[in-house]
Scaffold this active site. Sequence first.
Site, PDB file in Angstrom:
ATOM      1  N   GLY A  22       0.968  -0.765   0.011  1.00 14.65           N
ATOM      2  CA  GLY A  22      -0.211  -0.230  -0.126  1.00 14.65           C
ATOM      3  C   GLY A  22       0.704   1.425   0.408  1.00 14.65           C
ATOM      4  O   GLY A  22       0.560   2.621  -0.759  1.00 14.65           O
ATOM      5  N   VAL A  81      11.303   5.201   4.503  1.00 14.98           N
ATOM      6  CA  VAL A  81       9.583   5.119   4.927  1.00 14.98           C
ATOM      7  C   VAL A  81       9.293   4.405   5.438  1.00 14.98           C
ATOM      8  O   VAL A  81       8.164   3.845   5.558  1.00 14.98           O
ATOM      9  CB  VAL A  81       8.617   6.165   5.038  1.00 14.98           C
ATOM     10  CG1 VAL A  81       9.053   7.840   4.059  1.00 14.98           C
ATOM     11  CG2 VAL A  81       8.811   5.710   3.388  1.00 14.98           C
ATOM     12  N   ARG A 139      10.996   0.717   7.768  1.00 13.34           N
ATOM     13  CA  ARG A 139      10.912   0.515   9.052  1.00 13.34           C
ATOM     14  C   ARG A 139      12.637   0.312   9.230  1.00 13.34           C
ATOM     15  O   ARG A 139      13.425   0.171   8.454  1.00 13.34           O
ATOM     16  CB  ARG A 139      11.216  -0.602   9.592  1.00 13.34           C
ATOM     17  CG  ARG A 139       9.280  -1.490   9.663  1.00 13.34           C
ATOM     18  CD  ARG A 139       8.712  -0.497  10.997  1.00 13.34           C
ATOM     19  NE  ARG A 139       7.286  -0.724  11.070  1.00 13.34           N
ATOM     20  CZ  ARG A 139       6.796  -0.061  11.487  1.00 13.34           C
ATOM     21  NH1 ARG A 139       6.814   1.220  10.591  1.00 13.34           N
ATOM     22  NH2 ARG A 139       5.474  -0.203  11.510  1.00 13.34           N
ATOM     23  N   ASP A 194      13.251   8.483   8.103  1.00 15.41           N
ATOM     24  CA  ASP A 194      11.599   8.698   8.904  1.00 15.41           C
ATOM     25  C   ASP A 194      11.559   7.678   9.767  1.00 15.41           C
ATOM     26  O   ASP A 194      10.878   7.696  10.883  1.00 15.41           O
ATOM     27  CB  ASP A 194      10.284   9.172   8.222  1.00 15.41           C
ATOM     28  CG  ASP A 194       9.268   8.781   9.193  1.00 15.41           C
ATOM     29  OD1 ASP A 194       9.122  10.141  10.316  1.00 15.41           O
ATOM     30  OD2 ASP A 194       8.097   8.258   9.669  1.00 15.41           O
ATOM     31  N   GLU A 222      15.552   3.082  17.557  1.00 15.27           N
ATOM     32  CA  GLU A 222      14.506   4.115  17.510  1.00 15.27           C
ATOM     33  C   GLU A 222      14.113   4.159  18.664  1.00 15.27           C
ATOM     34  O   GLU A 222      13.728   3.250  19.002  1.00 15.27           O
ATOM     35  CB  GLU A 222      13.399   3.807  16.286  1.00 15.27           C
ATOM     36  CG  GLU A 222      12.430   4.999  15.530  1.00 15.27           C
ATOM     37  CD  GLU A 222      11.337   4.714  14.932  1.00 15.27           C
ATOM     38  OE1 GLU A 222      10.669   4.308  15.092  1.00 15.27           O
ATOM     39  OE2 GLU A 222      12.209   4.100  13.855  1.00 15.27           O
ATOM     40  N   HIS A 266      10.032   9.546  12.948  1.00 17.55           N
ATOM     41  CA  HIS A 266       8.869   8.708  12.581  1.00 17.55           C
ATOM     42  C   HIS A 266       7.247   8.728  12.621  1.00 17.55           C
ATOM     43  O   HIS A 266       6.692   8.990  13.438  1.00 17.55           O
ATOM     44  CB  HIS A 266       9.509   7.197  14.005  1.00 17.55           C
ATOM     45  CG  HIS A 266       8.231   5.938  12.976  1.00 17.55           C
ATOM     46  ND1 HIS A 266       8.654   4.547  13.417  1.00 17.55           N
ATOM     47  CD2 HIS A 266       8.044   5.609  12.461  1.00 17.55           C
ATOM     48  CE1 HIS A 266       7.750   3.876  13.281  1.00 17.55           C
ATOM     49  NE2 HIS A 266       7.045   4.630  12.498  1.00 17.55           N
ATOM     50  N   THR A 314     -10.760   5.964  13.380  1.00 13.78           N
ATOM     51  CA  THR A 314     -11.782   5.922  13.678  1.00 13.78           C
ATOM     52  C   THR A 314     -12.875   4.998  12.469  1.00 13.78           C
ATOM     53  O   THR A 314     -13.219   4.064  13.511  1.00 13.78           O
ATOM     54  CB  THR A 314     -12.698   7.763  14.029  1.00 13.78           C
ATOM     55  OG1 THR A 314     -11.963   7.853  15.284  1.00 13.78           O
ATOM     56  CG2 THR A 314     -13.946   7.175  14.719  1.00 13.78           C
ATOM     57  N   ALA A 315     -12.909   5.548  11.763  1.00 12.39           N
ATOM     58  CA  ALA A 315     -13.477   4.796  10.409  1.00 12.39           C
ATOM     59  C   ALA A 315     -13.452   3.458   9.933  1.00 12.39           C
ATOM     60  O   ALA A 315     -14.342   2.437  10.524  1.00 12.39           O
ATOM     61  CB  ALA A 315     -13.280   4.801   9.142  1.00 12.39           C
TER      62      ALA A 315
END
Length: 305
Positions: free
Chosen positions: A141, A220, A222, A245, A250, A269, A282-283
């Site tokens: 994704g 971006v 891990r 990021d 970390e 991060h 929430t959705a």
Amino acid sequence: MSIVVSLPSDELFQALSGLPGITPVRWDLEEPPPRKDLDLVVPPYLSKPPALRALEQVGRCVVQSQSIGYDGVSQALPEGFTFCNAASVHETSTAELAVGLIIAAQRELPGFVLAAQQGEWRGGTTRSLADSQVLVIGQGGVGRAVTSRLAPFEVTLVRVASKSRTDADGEVVHGVDELPQLLPEADVVVLAVPLGPGTTGLVDEAFLAALKPGALLVNVARGPVVNTDALVAALSEGRIRAALDVTDPEPLPAGHPLWKLDNVLITPHVGGNTTAMTPRVTALVRAQAEALRDGKPLRNIVIEP
């Protein structure tokens, strides 16, 4: 059917309050659970996998994470629990940050900001993103979201997944075994892979040595996808640049060599942590709770009994 859902924040609690057949309770996995008969548990955002051992205090249920990644979860999740990740929540914001990091590094924005703080008008020619070859490693994704957002920037996009294939549009997706041939041609390399046995340490000394001088590595994914010692060495020699990021370790401790290098841009991060996150989480949580209540299939199951 009636279900009980434990939630770690006021926003999520309020979002599920009043829904028929759904009883929300508050639990952050640190205090004892308010009750044992939980059907759905939402851990706090960015909680570490060991926190899931608190689930041993309750009956078997569904765990809905607020993160996409689930590395280390299978080792900590008690037997018999179902675990769902937050696919669909963070991809857009993480892709935004990836593109922002690329532009900031290519156009040397951090240097201009520092100069402006000192009252200096410092110009000069910077690298363009246009006409660059961008290698995006990982076509889940996040990788797909990064790829789609880079397309309008007039770049040559090269996509890499675990195995080579042709996508639904007839476009070639290269396999990771082709990286030795692909890396020397890339101006920018974006890491968007999940962390697992096949990706831990993917970016090692040989990977970095294959990059062209001045190439930009953007992570971006891990932190452990990159061998930090090898990265520090390559950056210290000035051979490449990086925008990160995520790091390993970390949080990055004070005094770490990465902080002292001027050819690396670091964000803490924050890829998915934007104003878009809460409404999307929430959705998702509401949809999962309603599906569980109604006996319908759950989304994003990544671990099940």
